[in-house]
Design a protein around this motif. Structure first.
Motif, mmCIF file in Angstrom:
data_model
loop_
_atom_site.group_PDB
_atom_site.id
_atom_site.type_symbol
_atom_site.label_atom_id
_atom_site.label_comp_id
_atom_site.label_asym_id
_atom_site.label_seq_id
_atom_site.Cartn_x
_atom_site.Cartn_y
_atom_site.Cartn_z
ATOM 1 N N MET A 105 -1.573 3.881 9.326
ATOM 2 C CA MET A 105 -0.946 4.583 8.259
ATOM 3 C C MET A 105 -0.075 5.544 8.418
ATOM 4 O O MET A 105 -0.527 6.754 8.751
ATOM 5 C CB MET A 105 -2.405 5.055 7.254
ATOM 6 C CG MET A 105 -2.126 5.655 6.184
ATOM 7 S SD MET A 105 -3.036 6.173 4.909
ATOM 8 C CE MET A 105 -3.806 7.628 5.812
ATOM 9 N N THR A 106 1.151 5.239 8.441
ATOM 10 C CA THR A 106 2.292 6.101 8.924
ATOM 11 C C THR A 106 2.960 6.681 7.836
ATOM 12 O O THR A 106 3.973 7.468 8.217
ATOM 13 C CB THR A 106 3.065 5.392 9.954
ATOM 14 O OG1 THR A 106 3.657 4.349 9.515
ATOM 15 C CG2 THR A 106 2.200 5.124 11.206
ATOM 16 N N CYS A 107 3.046 6.338 6.680
ATOM 17 C CA CYS A 107 4.026 6.633 5.519
ATOM 18 C C CYS A 107 3.400 6.596 4.314
ATOM 19 O O CYS A 107 2.245 6.225 4.167
ATOM 20 C CB CYS A 107 5.315 5.962 5.563
ATOM 21 S SG CYS A 107 5.181 4.049 5.336
ATOM 22 N N SER A 108 4.189 7.318 3.134
ATOM 23 C CA SER A 108 3.538 7.082 1.803
ATOM 24 C C SER A 108 3.489 5.768 1.400
ATOM 25 O O SER A 108 2.577 5.427 0.498
ATOM 26 C CB SER A 108 4.399 7.926 0.923
ATOM 27 O OG SER A 108 5.911 7.542 0.795
ATOM 28 N N GLY A 109 4.472 4.669 1.867
ATOM 29 C CA GLY A 109 4.062 3.315 1.482
ATOM 30 C C GLY A 109 2.829 2.832 2.000
ATOM 31 O O GLY A 109 2.103 2.080 1.290
ATOM 32 N N CYS A 110 2.557 3.088 3.087
ATOM 33 C CA CYS A 110 1.024 2.895 3.835
ATOM 34 C C CYS A 110 0.000 3.509 2.791
ATOM 35 O O CYS A 110 -0.960 2.744 2.690
ATOM 36 C CB CYS A 110 0.981 3.316 5.306
ATOM 37 S SG CYS A 110 2.127 2.482 6.145
ATOM 38 N N VAL A 111 0.081 4.639 2.656
ATOM 39 C CA VAL A 111 -0.753 5.498 1.755
ATOM 40 C C VAL A 111 -1.090 4.492 0.345
ATOM 41 O O VAL A 111 -2.137 4.204 0.207
ATOM 42 C CB VAL A 111 -0.574 6.802 1.337
ATOM 43 C CG1 VAL A 111 -1.477 7.381 0.302
ATOM 44 C CG2 VAL A 111 -0.608 7.717 2.558
ATOM 45 N N ARG A 112 0.172 4.054 -0.241
ATOM 46 C CA ARG A 112 -0.102 3.196 -1.397
ATOM 47 C C ARG A 112 -0.855 1.809 -1.323
ATOM 48 O O ARG A 112 -1.690 1.476 -1.983
ATOM 49 C CB ARG A 112 1.210 3.071 -2.016
ATOM 50 C CG ARG A 112 1.687 4.235 -2.708
ATOM 51 C CD ARG A 112 2.964 3.978 -3.642
ATOM 52 N NE ARG A 112 3.868 3.289 -2.868
ATOM 53 C CZ ARG A 112 5.176 4.270 -2.171
ATOM 54 N NH1 ARG A 112 4.812 5.583 -2.070
ATOM 55 N NH2 ARG A 112 5.983 3.524 -1.472
ATOM 56 N N GLY A 113 -0.205 1.263 -0.146
ATOM 57 C CA GLY A 113 -0.930 0.010 0.256
ATOM 58 C C GLY A 113 -2.533 0.237 0.670
ATOM 59 O O GLY A 113 -3.463 -0.507 0.420
ATOM 60 N N VAL A 114 -2.831 1.244 1.418
ATOM 61 C CA VAL A 114 -4.458 1.394 1.463
ATOM 62 C C VAL A 114 -5.124 1.712 0.343
ATOM 63 O O VAL A 114 -6.172 1.013 0.234
ATOM 64 C CB VAL A 114 -4.566 2.507 2.362
ATOM 65 C CG1 VAL A 114 -5.804 3.053 2.473
ATOM 66 C CG2 VAL A 114 -4.177 2.388 3.959
ATOM 67 N N THR A 115 -4.515 2.673 -0.503
ATOM 68 C CA THR A 115 -5.332 2.697 -1.844
ATOM 69 C C THR A 115 -5.398 1.275 -2.623
ATOM 70 O O THR A 115 -6.315 1.161 -3.298
ATOM 71 C CB THR A 115 -4.342 3.835 -2.611
ATOM 72 O OG1 THR A 115 -4.318 5.005 -1.830
ATOM 73 C CG2 THR A 115 -5.065 4.225 -4.192
#
Length: 62
Positions: free
Chosen positions: A8-18
């Motif tokens: 989880m390396t970027c804000s896009g990853c944060v959205r994907g995780v959520t």
């Protein structure tokens, strides 16, 4: 429950995780800490199900 998500390396990853977690349990509360790559989840879903949902989305959670 708390997870470490190394990829989880970027804000896009944060959205994907959520999205992955809330796809499993729409009522889940997800708090992310991108700097430390940690995710805190409040959910009725079992830990293994959350790890599975993250894996399907391409994230490795420990």
């Amino acid at each position: 429950m708390e997870f470490r998500v190394e990829n989880m390396t970027c804000s896009g990853c944060v959205r994907g995780v959520t999205r992955a977690i809330q796809g499993l349990d729409p009522a889940a509360e997800v708090k992310t800490d991108l700097d430390n790559r940690k995710v805190e989840v409040e959910t009725a879903a079992p830990r293994a199900a959350v790890i599975g949902a993250l894996a399907e989305a391409g994230f490795t959670a420990v």
